[in-house]
Design a protein around this motif. Structure first.
Motif, PDB file in Angstrom:
ATOM      1  N   GLU A 290       5.107 -62.836  57.938  1.00 54.30           N
ATOM      2  CA  GLU A 290       4.329 -63.455  56.870  1.00 54.30           C
ATOM      3  C   GLU A 290       4.969 -64.765  56.457  1.00 54.30           C
ATOM      4  O   GLU A 290       5.624 -64.852  55.408  1.00 54.30           O
ATOM      5  N   PRO A 291       4.800 -65.835  57.246  1.00 54.93           N
ATOM      6  CA  PRO A 291       5.366 -67.140  56.888  1.00 54.93           C
ATOM      7  C   PRO A 291       4.678 -67.697  55.657  1.00 54.93           C
ATOM      8  O   PRO A 291       3.485 -67.476  55.450  1.00 54.93           O
ATOM      9  N   GLY A 292       5.427 -68.424  54.875  1.00 54.68           N
ATOM     10  CA  GLY A 292       4.861 -68.937  53.629  1.00 54.68           C
ATOM     11  C   GLY A 292       3.763 -69.955  53.817  1.00 54.68           C
ATOM     12  O   GLY A 292       2.890 -70.105  52.961  1.00 54.68           O
ATOM     13  N   ASP A 293       3.797 -70.660  54.950  1.00 58.42           N
ATOM     14  CA  ASP A 293       2.822 -71.730  55.165  1.00 58.42           C
ATOM     15  C   ASP A 293       1.718 -71.351  56.144  1.00 58.42           C
ATOM     16  O   ASP A 293       0.966 -72.212  56.602  1.00 58.42           O
ATOM     17  N   ALA A 294       1.610 -70.075  56.492  1.00 57.71           N
ATOM     18  CA  ALA A 294       0.585 -69.645  57.452  1.00 57.71           C
ATOM     19  C   ALA A 294       0.189 -68.207  57.169  1.00 57.71           C
ATOM     20  O   ALA A 294       0.858 -67.493  56.407  1.00 57.71           O
TER      21      ALA A 294
ATOM     22  N   VAL B  30       4.322 -60.532  65.652  1.00 57.55           N
ATOM     23  CA  VAL B  30       5.392 -60.975  66.534  1.00 57.55           C
ATOM     24  C   VAL B  30       5.989 -59.731  67.196  1.00 57.55           C
ATOM     25  O   VAL B  30       5.919 -58.627  66.638  1.00 57.55           O
ATOM     26  N   TRP B  31       6.544 -59.929  68.387  1.00 55.69           N
ATOM     27  CA  TRP B  31       7.127 -58.816  69.133  1.00 55.69           C
ATOM     28  C   TRP B  31       8.620 -59.036  69.235  1.00 55.69           C
ATOM     29  O   TRP B  31       9.077 -60.005  69.829  1.00 55.69           O
ATOM     30  N   ASP B  32       9.394 -58.139  68.645  1.00 54.30           N
ATOM     31  CA  ASP B  32      10.855 -58.214  68.708  1.00 54.30           C
ATOM     32  C   ASP B  32      11.353 -57.514  69.953  1.00 54.30           C
ATOM     33  O   ASP B  32      10.888 -56.403  70.288  1.00 54.30           O
ATOM     34  N   LEU B  33      12.289 -58.130  70.651  1.00 55.53           N
ATOM     35  CA  LEU B  33      12.870 -57.570  71.869  1.00 55.53           C
ATOM     36  C   LEU B  33      14.127 -56.790  71.552  1.00 55.53           C
ATOM     37  O   LEU B  33      14.910 -57.182  70.681  1.00 55.53           O
ATOM     38  N   TYR B  34      14.331 -55.679  72.254  1.00 52.28           N
ATOM     39  CA  TYR B  34      15.500 -54.830  72.063  1.00 52.28           C
ATOM     40  C   TYR B  34      16.182 -54.617  73.417  1.00 52.28           C
ATOM     41  O   TYR B  34      15.634 -53.971  74.297  1.00 52.28           O
TER      42      TYR B  34
ATOM     43  N   TRP C 223      -8.313 -54.129  63.252  1.00 51.34           N
ATOM     44  CA  TRP C 223      -6.898 -54.033  62.878  1.00 51.34           C
ATOM     45  C   TRP C 223      -6.332 -55.411  62.591  1.00 51.34           C
ATOM     46  O   TRP C 223      -5.623 -55.606  61.596  1.00 51.34           O
ATOM     47  N   LEU C 224      -6.627 -56.370  63.437  1.00 53.66           N
ATOM     48  CA  LEU C 224      -6.111 -57.731  63.227  1.00 53.66           C
ATOM     49  C   LEU C 224      -6.679 -58.329  61.938  1.00 53.66           C
ATOM     50  O   LEU C 224      -5.957 -59.000  61.192  1.00 53.66           O
ATOM     51  N   ALA C 225      -7.954 -58.111  61.679  1.00 54.19           N
ATOM     52  CA  ALA C 225      -8.562 -58.656  60.461  1.00 54.19           C
ATOM     53  C   ALA C 225      -7.865 -58.132  59.220  1.00 54.19           C
ATOM     54  O   ALA C 225      -7.659 -58.867  58.241  1.00 54.19           O
ATOM     55  N   GLU C 226      -7.470 -56.860  59.256  1.00 54.31           N
ATOM     56  CA  GLU C 226      -6.840 -56.247  58.086  1.00 54.31           C
ATOM     57  C   GLU C 226      -5.363 -56.568  57.981  1.00 54.31           C
ATOM     58  O   GLU C 226      -4.852 -56.840  56.880  1.00 54.31           O
ATOM     59  N   HIS C 227      -4.646 -56.551  59.090  1.00 51.81           N
ATOM     60  CA  HIS C 227      -3.187 -56.634  59.049  1.00 51.81           C
ATOM     61  C   HIS C 227      -2.607 -57.956  59.532  1.00 51.81           C
ATOM     62  O   HIS C 227      -1.493 -58.309  59.136  1.00 51.81           O
ATOM     63  N   ALA C 228      -3.333 -58.660  60.385  1.00 55.91           N
ATOM     64  CA  ALA C 228      -2.804 -59.903  60.972  1.00 55.91           C
ATOM     65  C   ALA C 228      -3.900 -60.965  61.004  1.00 55.91           C
ATOM     66  O   ALA C 228      -4.362 -61.378  62.070  1.00 55.91           O
TER      67      ALA C 228
END
Length: 203
Positions: free
Chosen positions: A188-192, A197-201, A13-18
């Motif tokens: 998806e940062p432009g330089d990396a 990332v995990w957003d808190l609610y 999953w990480l290889a494909e998406h992250a």
């Protein structure tokens, strides 16, 4: 599902998406160093051994966001980090006992049978509980800065990785040690490379 299969699914999953997180995964740890991890103080839980035989941590580069795909932003430790983390735990316990503060520290912020397996950039830790009893092998969160003292997050590392993989696959919510809801997204940062990332609610 068996932990090796869960980790293989997580890797895919990480290889494909992250790919930013995937490239942070190190190869397996040196078996001799793994065997010496607890220095005979206790038998290291099988889930820890399986993790280390798969990856020697998830932070190849010392970048805060790198490899932090376990909420809340926890890179997984390798054998060196675990060894140092355990030594720090033992030192904290011994200092607390010497200072007469054992009741405020031991089993709350530190324990000689807690093996750190992840550490985030604020100093919070995930530890695998090696104390005898029903919670043997459980993953606890320890972060005195937020008042989280040995709160159980998962029943085991197998449970942790399965929960994280499920949340990543479905973009679903997990709950932190402090009770805050958190959900993953791909940044998806432009330089990396893209990474989790995990957003808190709150509320």
């Amino acid at each position: 599902m068996e932990l090796r299969s869960i980790l293989a699914g997580l890797d895919r999953w990480l290889a494909e998406h992250a790919p930013g997180d995937c490239r942070q995964l190190l190869p397996p740890a040196d078996p001799a160093r793994v065997a010496a991890l607890a220095a005979g103080a206790f038998r290291v839980h099988e889930d820890v051994l399986v993790w280390l035989s798969t990856h020697d941590g998830s932070q190849r580069d010392p970048v805060p966001a790198a490899g932090a795909f376990v909420p809340s932003d926890f890179p997984l430790l390798g054998v060196s980090g675990m060894t140092q983390g355990l030594a720090d735990m033992v030192e904290d316990v011994e200092r607390a006992v010497a200072d007469g503060e054992e009741e405020f520290i031991v089993g709350l912020e530190a324990h000689k049978l807690w093996l750190p397996v992840a550490r985030n950039h604020t100093g919070g830790e995930l530890v695998v509980d090696h104390r005898p009893g029903g919670d043997h092998g459980a993953v606890l969160e320890v972060d005195p800065s937020t008042g989280v003292n040995g709160v159980k997050r998962w029943d085991s590392m197998s449970h942790m990785f399965a929960s994280v993989l499920g949340a990543l696959q479905s973009a679903s919510v997990l709950v932190t040690g402090s009770g805050v809801k958190t959900a993953p997204r791909i940044e998806e940062p432009g330089d990396a490379l893209p990474h989790v990332v995990w957003d808190l609610y709150y509320g």
